[in-house]
Scaffold this motif. Structure first.
Motif, mmCIF file in Angstrom:
data_model
loop_
_atom_site.group_PDB
_atom_site.id
_atom_site.type_symbol
_atom_site.label_atom_id
_atom_site.label_comp_id
_atom_site.label_asym_id
_atom_site.label_seq_id
_atom_site.Cartn_x
_atom_site.Cartn_y
_atom_site.Cartn_z
ATOM 1 N N ASP A 183 0.789 -1.234 0.000
ATOM 2 C CA ASP A 183 0.000 0.000 0.000
ATOM 3 C C ASP A 183 0.821 1.284 0.000
ATOM 4 N N VAL A 184 2.103 1.200 -0.290
ATOM 5 C CA VAL A 184 2.930 2.406 -0.413
ATOM 6 C C VAL A 184 3.335 2.561 -1.876
ATOM 7 N N ILE A 185 3.811 3.728 -2.236
ATOM 8 C CA ILE A 185 4.147 4.000 -3.624
ATOM 9 C C ILE A 185 5.336 3.128 -4.063
ATOM 10 N N SER A 186 5.175 2.452 -5.198
ATOM 11 C CA SER A 186 6.188 1.510 -5.687
ATOM 12 C C SER A 186 6.413 1.699 -7.177
ATOM 13 N N ASP A 187 7.547 1.242 -7.639
ATOM 14 C CA ASP A 187 7.892 1.272 -9.054
ATOM 15 C C ASP A 187 7.117 0.173 -9.786
ATOM 16 N N GLN A 188 6.390 0.517 -10.819
ATOM 17 C CA GLN A 188 5.553 -0.459 -11.505
ATOM 18 C C GLN A 188 6.368 -1.554 -12.166
ATOM 19 N N ALA A 189 7.527 -1.228 -12.699
ATOM 20 C CA ALA A 189 8.315 -2.216 -13.433
ATOM 21 C C ALA A 189 8.958 -3.243 -12.510
ATOM 22 N N SER A 190 9.580 -2.775 -11.431
ATOM 23 C CA SER A 190 10.336 -3.667 -10.550
ATOM 24 C C SER A 190 9.564 -4.104 -9.315
ATOM 25 N N GLY A 191 8.544 -3.358 -8.937
ATOM 26 C CA GLY A 191 7.822 -3.637 -7.696
ATOM 27 C C GLY A 191 8.535 -3.129 -6.458
ATOM 28 N N LEU A 192 9.674 -2.453 -6.633
ATOM 29 C CA LEU A 192 10.437 -1.942 -5.497
ATOM 30 C C LEU A 192 9.884 -0.599 -5.044
ATOM 31 N N TRP A 193 10.249 -0.228 -3.823
ATOM 32 C CA TRP A 193 9.696 0.972 -3.206
ATOM 33 C C TRP A 193 10.325 2.234 -3.785
ATOM 34 N N LEU A 194 9.500 3.231 -4.019
ATOM 35 C CA LEU A 194 9.964 4.530 -4.485
ATOM 36 C C LEU A 194 10.132 5.480 -3.307
ATOM 37 N N SER A 195 11.049 6.427 -3.469
ATOM 38 C CA SER A 195 11.345 7.412 -2.422
ATOM 39 C C SER A 195 11.260 8.811 -3.007
ATOM 40 N N PRO A 196 11.007 9.816 -2.162
ATOM 41 C CA PRO A 196 10.985 11.193 -2.673
ATOM 42 C C PRO A 196 12.357 11.613 -3.165
ATOM 43 N N ALA A 197 12.388 12.259 -4.339
ATOM 44 C CA ALA A 197 13.646 12.782 -4.863
ATOM 45 C C ALA A 197 14.139 13.904 -3.966
ATOM 46 N N LEU A 198 15.455 13.994 -3.805
ATOM 47 C CA LEU A 198 15.994 15.006 -2.899
ATOM 48 C C LEU A 198 15.668 16.413 -3.357
ATOM 49 N N GLU A 199 15.517 16.631 -4.665
ATOM 50 C CA GLU A 199 15.180 17.974 -5.124
ATOM 51 C C GLU A 199 13.765 18.380 -4.743
ATOM 52 N N SER A 200 12.943 17.402 -4.287
ATOM 53 C CA SER A 200 11.595 17.733 -3.836
ATOM 54 C C SER A 200 11.539 17.922 -2.324
ATOM 55 N N ILE A 201 12.711 17.971 -1.673
ATOM 56 C CA ILE A 201 12.786 18.115 -0.223
ATOM 57 C C ILE A 201 13.165 19.550 0.126
ATOM 58 N N SER A 202 12.434 20.154 1.035
ATOM 59 C CA SER A 202 12.730 21.522 1.450
ATOM 60 C C SER A 202 13.920 21.529 2.401
ATOM 61 N N ASN A 203 14.367 22.730 2.777
ATOM 62 C CA ASN A 203 15.496 22.813 3.698
ATOM 63 C C ASN A 203 15.131 22.364 5.107
ATOM 64 N N GLN A 204 13.849 22.097 5.361
ATOM 65 C CA GLN A 204 13.425 21.520 6.635
ATOM 66 C C GLN A 204 13.251 20.011 6.527
ATOM 67 N N GLY A 205 13.621 19.425 5.376
ATOM 68 C CA GLY A 205 13.572 17.990 5.221
ATOM 69 C C GLY A 205 12.217 17.432 4.867
ATOM 70 N N VAL A 206 11.267 18.259 4.456
ATOM 71 C CA VAL A 206 9.915 17.813 4.201
ATOM 72 C C VAL A 206 9.655 17.742 2.703
ATOM 73 N N SER A 207 8.991 16.670 2.255
ATOM 74 C CA SER A 207 8.635 16.531 0.857
ATOM 75 C C SER A 207 7.684 17.650 0.456
ATOM 76 N N THR A 208 8.000 18.317 -0.647
ATOM 77 C CA THR A 208 7.177 19.432 -1.096
ATOM 78 C C THR A 208 6.505 19.162 -2.428
ATOM 79 N N SER A 209 6.778 18.031 -3.037
ATOM 80 C CA SER A 209 6.206 17.708 -4.335
ATOM 81 C C SER A 209 5.345 16.465 -4.227
ATOM 82 N N GLN A 210 4.248 16.442 -4.974
ATOM 83 C CA GLN A 210 3.375 15.281 -4.948
ATOM 84 C C GLN A 210 3.847 14.197 -5.898
ATOM 85 N N GLY A 211 4.680 14.529 -6.886
ATOM 86 C CA GLY A 211 4.938 13.556 -7.937
ATOM 87 C C GLY A 211 6.379 13.209 -8.213
#
Length: 517
Positions: free
Chosen positions: A124-152
């Motif tokens: 039930d967490v976001i995963s890569d469709q091809a491999s089935g492995l878990w996806l993580s937020p890209a570092l460029e979508s992380i604010s200087n407070q360490g919080v994810s700022t992008s939905q995609g």
């Protein structure tokens, strides 16, 4: 669509949720609507039930089901009048878990959420469709407070902090403490096979504990210890190479201190003392690069940190002292002992008393005066180091420093971030460590308060699986330090009363290190 009056009622409901709970309403909405009244009653710590019912109605998904403004006004006025008549602020809600006869948390409840959280990681967490492995937020979508700022913006990553290795680590820990099942074995083995292929990712070729191969090695060792993977010559060769990466930073997250911790972790989990020799180069690097005042400066090439002397656990002096203290304990090394003592003295000197001297804070670095309050930077992470020093030396200065460092947060804390790195799960873990080391029930009680909040903020499916919206309120990821694995780790550790396992990616209590599992 043009805005409607029902939208304003919804916005009013969101505002009241923030006022009553101290939480970002988007965190609350991640839970199911049918349980919202019960959830808000728990999170508000005892607001009047009739007020909670009207607030829940204001944020109903169906606009026509939302109340008229006059109805909301009448309910608020009635609640205020009732409170004034009773001359009390509100009834007191019972926080923490229902107690058993021995005063321990309700293990059935913890087991239910641990089991559900494990299922959530698998499906039930976001995963890569091809491999089935878990996806993580890209570092460029992380604010200087360490919080994810992008939905995609999500990607496949290797590392333990955020990446496949961190989830493998969590699954290994779950299996080690009796939470193994066939789907876990299959997913862990496929994940380790992918890690060993070393396919290109944004974080490949990095050497660190949190970001890089040392952390991957720790995760694989944990999986082996949990019986999810058999130890092979191929794995042994990989582990030794991963624990011998380049040393160019001093810190826990990326550098020498973290790589040294990884060596100890792998040696303990695999019961292989021959690995310990790989820790010597890490200690020697840190001793050679220590400044005269006892601190360490981040070297060139570290974006946003080069030239700074940081205080915190992730990148600063406190994390480095943690490793050197453990190294000195294991090897009886006088140079390492002298180095950690100088580093600890520097930390004590940098402490800033607050709250009439009852609490201690630290600035982020010698050039940034922000005072963070989490594991990565700030008082709680620094408290972890003082707890370790007190456990090893019995020096009451370190116990007092740790206690004051942990008093920067109120008892009934509310925070929109649920992560290990910069949020409630990590704070709860440190409270468990304080309860264990200081033998002080107040810290266990604080950990239970946090656990109750986390349980009330979970998303539970009809099939019983559980996930958490940890940093990004729009998406659940599996990550260890910034995702659902971190919340699950805290609940597992709470079940064990903090006695048998460590804060994520650190060292188990001294009496259990290297013990056969």
């Amino acid at each position: 669509m043009p805005p409607a009056f029902a939208d304003d009622v919804y916005a009013l409901g969101c505002t009241m949720i923030l006022l009553l709970t101290g939480l970002d309403p988007r965190r609350v909405f991640f839970a199911s609507e049918k349980h919202r009244v019960r959830q808000l009653l728990e999170l508000s710590n005892g607001a009047p039930p009739e007020l909670i019912e009207v607030v829940a109605a204001c944020v109903n998904n169906t606009p026509t089901a939302r109340p008229h403004l006059q109805s909301v006004k009448t309910t608020i006025q009635h609640c205020i009048a009732s409170l004034v008549d009773r001359k009390t602020s509100s009834r007191s809600a019972t926080l923490g878990f229902e107690k058993g006869q021995n005063g321990s948390p309700n293990l059935d409840q913890l087991n239910k959420y641990i089991s559900g959280g494990q299922q959530g990681l698998l499906r039930d967490v976001i995963s890569d469709q091809a491999s089935g492995l878990w996806l993580s937020p890209a570092l460029e979508s992380i604010s200087n407070q360490g919080v994810s700022t992008s939905q995609g913006s999500y990607e496949l990553r290797r590392s333990a902090n955020r990446g496949v290795a961190g989830v493998v680590y969590m699954l290994g820990r779950l299996a080690r403490f009796g939470h193994g099942m066939n789907p876990v074995y299959d997913k862990a083995q496929r994940s380790i096979e992918w890690l060993l292929k070393n396919e290109p990712t944004p974080d490949d070729q990095m050497p660190g504990l949190h970001f890089g191969e040392a952390g991957v090695a720790v995760a694989i060792s944990e999986a082996i210890s949990g019986g999810l993977m058999n130890q092979t010559d191929q794995l042994d060769a990989y582990l030794r190479a991963a624990l011998s990466g380049p040393l160019d930073w001093p810190d826990i997250t990326h550098g020498a201190a973290g790589q040294g911790i990884a060596v100890f972790s792998c040696a303990d989990r695999l019961r292989d003392p021959t690995l310990l020799v790989l820790a010597h180069r890490c200690a020697n690097y840190l001793i050679a690069h220590q400044k005269e005042d006892g601190s360490w400066e981040m070297p060139p090439g570290v974006e946003g940190m080069s030239g700074q002397t940081l205080t915190g656990f992730a990148h600063g002096v406190s994390g480095i002292v943690y490793f050197l203290a453990e190294y000195a304990r294991r090897f009886g090394d006088s140079s390492a002992r002298k180095a950690w003592q100088a580093g600890a003295a520097w930390l004590v000197e940098q402490a800033i008393p607050t709250d009439d001297g009852q609490a201690l804070e630290w600035v982020y670095s010698n050039t940034q005066n922000d005072r963070w309050k989490w594991w990565c930077h700030g008082s709680p992470g620094i408290a972890l180091t003082f707890l370790k020093l007190y456990e090893q030396t019995g020096d009451l200065l370190y116990a007092e420093s740790a206690t004051k460092a942990l008093k920067v947060h109120p008892l009934n804390i509310r925070c929109p971030n649920l992560s290990q790195c910069h949020g409630l799960s990590g704070l709860g873990e440190i409270y468990l460590e304080a309860g264990r080391v200081l033998a002080d029930q107040q810290w266990y009680d604080r950990a239970k308060v946090i656990a109750k909040i986390l349980i009330d903020l979970c998303h539970k499916t009809e099939k019983g699986s559980v996930t958490w919206s940890v940093e990004n309120p729009h998406m659940a990821t599996a990550d260890l330090m910034v995702g659902s694995s971190g919340v699950l780790h805290f609940l597992l550790r709470l079940k064990l009363d903090g006695e048998e396992m460590s804060f994520p990616l650190l060292l188990d209590p001294i009496e259990t290190q290297g013990r056969p599992c």
